[in-house]
Design a protein around this motif. Structure first.
Motif, PDB file in Angstrom:
ATOM      1  N   VAL A 218     116.064  12.106  45.053  1.00  0.00           N
ATOM      2  CA  VAL A 218     116.533  10.727  45.228  1.00  0.00           C
ATOM      3  C   VAL A 218     117.541  10.654  46.374  1.00  0.00           C
ATOM      4  CG1 VAL A 218     117.821   8.840  44.138  1.00  0.00           C
ATOM      5  CG2 VAL A 218     116.070  10.069  42.842  1.00  0.00           C
ATOM      6  N   ASP A 219     118.477  11.599  46.384  1.00  0.00           N
ATOM      7  CA  ASP A 219     119.595  11.490  47.324  1.00  0.00           C
ATOM      8  C   ASP A 219     119.194  11.792  48.766  1.00  0.00           C
ATOM      9  OD1 ASP A 219     122.901  11.656  47.407  1.00  0.00           O
ATOM     10  OD2 ASP A 219     121.884  12.780  48.965  1.00  0.00           O
ATOM     11  N   ALA A 220     118.433  12.856  48.988  1.00  0.00           N
ATOM     12  CA  ALA A 220     118.214  13.330  50.361  1.00  0.00           C
ATOM     13  C   ALA A 220     116.817  13.031  50.894  1.00  0.00           C
ATOM     14  CB  ALA A 220     118.463  14.838  50.425  1.00  0.00           C
TER      15      ALA A 220
ATOM     16  N   ILE B 166     139.679   1.454  49.614  1.00  0.00           N
ATOM     17  CA  ILE B 166     139.818   1.810  48.199  1.00  0.00           C
ATOM     18  C   ILE B 166     139.245   3.207  47.991  1.00  0.00           C
ATOM     19  CG2 ILE B 166     138.989   1.316  45.863  1.00  0.00           C
ATOM     20  CD1 ILE B 166     138.913  -1.575  46.448  1.00  0.00           C
ATOM     21  N   ASP B 167     139.980   4.057  47.325  1.00  0.00           N
ATOM     22  CA  ASP B 167     139.432   5.342  46.885  1.00  0.00           C
ATOM     23  C   ASP B 167     140.215   5.815  45.675  1.00  0.00           C
ATOM     24  OD1 ASP B 167     138.764   8.274  46.726  1.00  0.00           O
ATOM     25  OD2 ASP B 167     137.579   7.746  48.472  1.00  0.00           O
ATOM     26  N   LEU B 168     139.526   6.458  44.757  1.00  0.00           N
ATOM     27  CA  LEU B 168     140.216   7.022  43.595  1.00  0.00           C
ATOM     28  C   LEU B 168     141.210   8.090  44.036  1.00  0.00           C
ATOM     29  CD1 LEU B 168     137.182   7.501  41.169  1.00  0.00           C
ATOM     30  CD2 LEU B 168     138.946   5.729  41.075  1.00  0.00           C
TER      31      LEU B 168
ATOM     32  N   PHE C 254     128.550  15.299  41.780  1.00  0.00           N
ATOM     33  CA  PHE C 254     127.832  14.098  41.340  1.00  0.00           C
ATOM     34  C   PHE C 254     126.401  14.076  41.864  1.00  0.00           C
ATOM     35  CE2 PHE C 254     127.797  11.673  45.295  1.00  0.00           C
ATOM     36  CZ  PHE C 254     128.956  12.066  45.972  1.00  0.00           C
ATOM     37  N   MET C 255     126.156  14.839  42.919  1.00  0.00           N
ATOM     38  CA  MET C 255     124.816  14.841  43.501  1.00  0.00           C
ATOM     39  C   MET C 255     123.796  15.517  42.574  1.00  0.00           C
ATOM     40  SD  MET C 255     125.448  15.052  47.526  1.00  0.00           S
ATOM     41  CE  MET C 255     126.249  13.655  48.340  1.00  0.00           C
ATOM     42  N   HIS C 256     124.289  16.316  41.605  1.00  0.00           N
ATOM     43  CA  HIS C 256     123.394  16.997  40.653  1.00  0.00           C
ATOM     44  C   HIS C 256     123.243  16.250  39.333  1.00  0.00           C
ATOM     45  CE1 HIS C 256     122.623  20.804  42.765  1.00  0.00           C
ATOM     46  NE2 HIS C 256     123.765  20.520  43.359  1.00  0.00           N
TER      47      HIS C 256
HETATM   48  N1  LIG Z   1     123.526   8.514  55.263  1.00  0.00           N
HETATM   49  C1  LIG Z   1     123.733   9.819  55.123  1.00  0.00           C
HETATM   50  O1  LIG Z   1     123.307  10.637  55.947  1.00  0.00           O
HETATM   51  C2  LIG Z   1     124.516  10.323  53.944  1.00  0.00           C
HETATM   52  C3  LIG Z   1     125.016  11.634  53.923  1.00  0.00           C
HETATM   53  C4  LIG Z   1     125.780  12.041  52.818  1.00  0.00           C
HETATM   54  C5  LIG Z   1     126.011  11.178  51.770  1.00  0.00           C
HETATM   55  N2  LIG Z   1     125.465   9.903  51.798  1.00  0.00           N
HETATM   56  C6  LIG Z   1     125.672   8.974  50.665  1.00  0.00           C
HETATM   57  O2  LIG Z   1     126.984   8.398  50.768  1.00  0.00           O
HETATM   58  C7  LIG Z   1     127.494   8.170  49.453  1.00  0.00           C
HETATM   59  C8  LIG Z   1     128.877   8.857  49.370  1.00  0.00           C
HETATM   60  O3  LIG Z   1     128.703  10.238  49.654  1.00  0.00           O
HETATM   61  P1  LIG Z   1     129.815  11.104  50.411  1.00  0.00           P
HETATM   62  O4  LIG Z   1     129.107  12.273  50.957  1.00  0.00           O
HETATM   63  O5  LIG Z   1     130.628  10.263  51.336  1.00  0.00           O
HETATM   64  O6  LIG Z   1     130.711  11.532  49.163  1.00  0.00           O
HETATM   65  P2  LIG Z   1     132.233  12.021  49.169  1.00  0.00           P
HETATM   66  O7  LIG Z   1     132.444  12.729  47.893  1.00  0.00           O
HETATM   67  O8  LIG Z   1     132.565  12.718  50.448  1.00  0.00           O
HETATM   68  O9  LIG Z   1     133.034  10.643  49.150  1.00  0.00           O
HETATM   69  C9  LIG Z   1     132.962   9.751  48.087  1.00  0.00           C
HETATM   70  C10 LIG Z   1     134.360   9.161  47.881  1.00  0.00           C
HETATM   71  O10 LIG Z   1     134.267   8.135  46.891  1.00  0.00           O
HETATM   72  C11 LIG Z   1     135.417   8.214  46.053  1.00  0.00           C
HETATM   73  N3  LIG Z   1     135.034   7.566  44.802  1.00  0.00           N
HETATM   74  C12 LIG Z   1     134.172   8.003  43.860  1.00  0.00           C
HETATM   75  N4  LIG Z   1     134.009   7.069  42.907  1.00  0.00           N
HETATM   76  C13 LIG Z   1     134.787   6.010  43.262  1.00  0.00           C
HETATM   77  C14 LIG Z   1     135.044   4.740  42.683  1.00  0.00           C
HETATM   78  N5  LIG Z   1     134.451   4.350  41.563  1.00  0.00           N
HETATM   79  N6  LIG Z   1     135.878   3.914  43.328  1.00  0.00           N
HETATM   80  C15 LIG Z   1     136.510   4.289  44.479  1.00  0.00           C
HETATM   81  N7  LIG Z   1     136.307   5.476  45.061  1.00  0.00           N
HETATM   82  C16 LIG Z   1     135.458   6.321  44.458  1.00  0.00           C
HETATM   83  C17 LIG Z   1     135.702   9.698  45.940  1.00  0.00           C
HETATM   84  O11 LIG Z   1     137.060   9.922  45.581  1.00  0.00           O
HETATM   85  C18 LIG Z   1     135.388  10.183  47.363  1.00  0.00           C
HETATM   86  O12 LIG Z   1     136.524  10.157  48.223  1.00  0.00           O
HETATM   87  C19 LIG Z   1     126.458   8.716  48.466  1.00  0.00           C
HETATM   88  O13 LIG Z   1     125.655   7.670  47.993  1.00  0.00           O
HETATM   89  C20 LIG Z   1     125.621   9.658  49.311  1.00  0.00           C
HETATM   90  O14 LIG Z   1     124.295   9.767  48.886  1.00  0.00           O
HETATM   91  C21 LIG Z   1     124.753   9.483  52.861  1.00  0.00           C
END
Ligand SMILES: NC(=O)c1ccc[n+]([C@@H]2O[C@H](COP(=O)([O-])OP(=O)(O)OC[C@H]3O[C@@H](n4cnc5c(N)ncnc54)[C@H](O)[C@@H]3O)[C@@H](O)[C@H]2O)c1
Length: 344
Positions: free
Chosen positions: A174-176, A33-35, A162-164
């Motif tokens: 919170v995030d990093a 699922i992805d938007l 969204f990270m900001h």
């Molecule tokens: N573990 C790690 O090292 C690490 C690194 C980066 C990000 N993260 C975390 O992973 C999560 C996602 O971050 P990312 O970097 O993959 O972001 P990203 O923007 O690359 O991917 C997020 C995806 O979710 C989709 N999306 C957003 N809202 C949605 C919804 N309601 N329903 C369906 N799809 C939706 C977006 O279209 C996008 O494709 C965050 O919580 C972030 O903090 C973790």
């Protein structure tokens, strides 16, 4: 290891890492699922995914015929999606940070416990061999006591807006920082006690994030004192100018008898440069696929091979407690004792 059927929500950067790991480990990525349709469809093609839902999708449909839900979307969706999945009897693996508030975590905990399903969280960085090696050296007294672990993370305003957002991933604190807090806690084998931090928002005037009702703090200097008297310290900023080039300094630990510095390799792995007895030596370490490792550990928990996943609600909750203590210290200008009572 049993073969599981997985629903992946979020086909972005983290979703892509998770998808690869599920696939390599022999599980079936059944639904994505992805938007964003292009992302979801590209992933579906790569991994032969049976069902793709995009745009105005239906969670009820998405959750049918799977037994694990993997959540890789922004933070405001972590709690509602976890609760929804648990109420439908699905195990949940969720990217970090766990949630925005203790109240959300409580609801996630209650839902997963009531449904008797497992919850795992994506702290893959802490599975790097370098973390275990530093913890072993620290325990053996190689560095002496007290130790100071210093980290820094200096980046331009994040392209993922969204990270900001104060009401989404809430900035780097919170995030990093949760990755670093867990790292320090693991190496010191001790609980954080008191936090002192100063910080603010240095990217206030940036157009690309001006639409948020509330901007998250983007810059901080953080000091955490542990019960062991060891100290974790970091400078973090996500408020720097576009194409900012000064690289972050490697993670370092020092003590009265020596020190070590992380030499980053690939995919969150490191080697270590050890400074000890007046000399120095490079320690090459195993370079695992940390996403595969975290998902393997989670599946072992689901299959009952291990009692609990490597990282779950408890670690997510502890890291949020620290992040909230940092924010409180910045807001009040005072040191803050970390609240472990989790008074929801
Ligand atoms: N573990 C790690 O090292 C690490 C690194 C980066 C990000 N993260 C975390 O992973 C999560 C996602 O971050 P990312 O970097 O993959 O972001 P990203 O923007 O690359 O991917 C997020 C995806 O979710 C989709 N999306 C957003 N809202 C949605 C919804 N309601 N329903 C369906 N799809 C939706 C977006 O279209 C996008 O494709 C965050 O919580 C972030 O903090 C973790």
């Amino acid at each position: 290891m049993s073969k599981h059927r997985v629903l992946l929500i979020g086909a972005g950067d983290m979703g892509s890492h998770h998808a690869r790991a599920w696939n390599v480990l022999g599980h079936e990525l059944h639904t994505v699922i992805d938007l964003n349709p292009e992302r979801a469809e590209a992933m579906a093609e790569k991994y032969d995914v049976k069902r793709v839902l995009t745009g105005d999708y239906d969670y009820q449909v998405g959750i049918e015929q799977v037994d694990i839900v993997d959540i890789c979307v922004p933070l405001e969706f972590h709690a509602p999606l976890t609760i929804y999945a648990a109420e439908h009897g699905k195990h949940v693996f969720c990217e970090k940070p766990i949630a925005r508030t203790f109240k959300e975590i409580q609801a996630m905990q209650q839902a997963t416990e009531r449904a008797n399903v497992k919850f795992g969280i994506g702290f893959q960085r802490n599975l790097a061999a370098g973390v275990a090696q530093l913890r072993d050296w620290a325990t053996e007294g190689v560095f002496g006591h007290p130790m100071v672990f210093s980290s820094d993370l200096l980046q331009e305003v994040r392209p993922k807006r969204f990270m900001h957002d104060r009401n989404s991933n809430n900035g780097p604190i919170v995030d990093a920082c949760c990755h670093y807090f867990l790292l320090w806690q693991t190496v010191f084998r001790s609980r954080p006690k008191t936090v002192y931090a100063r910080g603010g928002i240095i990217a206030k005037s940036r157009q690309e994030i001006s639409h948020f009702e509330q901007l998250a703090l983007d810059t901080a200097v953080i000091t955490i004192e542990f019960e062991s008297n060891d100290i974790g310290a970091m400078t973090v900023s996500w408020g720097l100018e576009k194409d900012f080039r000064l690289p972050s300094r490697p993670d370092r630990i020092i003590g009265p008898h020596g020190g070590a510095e992380a030499v980053s390799t690939e995919n969150f792995n490191w080697d270590l440069q050890l400074y000890h007895n007046g000399g120095q030596s490079l320690h090459k370490l195993p370079q695992g696929d940390l996403f595969e490792e975290e998902i393997r550990a989670f599946v072992e928990a689901v299959d009952g091979v291990r009692e609990a996943p490597f990282y779950g609600i408890e670690q997510g909750k502890q890291m949020l407690a620290l992040s909230l203590a940092v924010i409180e210290s910045i807001d009040t200008g005072r040191p803050v004792d970390v609240n472990y009572n989790f008074d929801f």
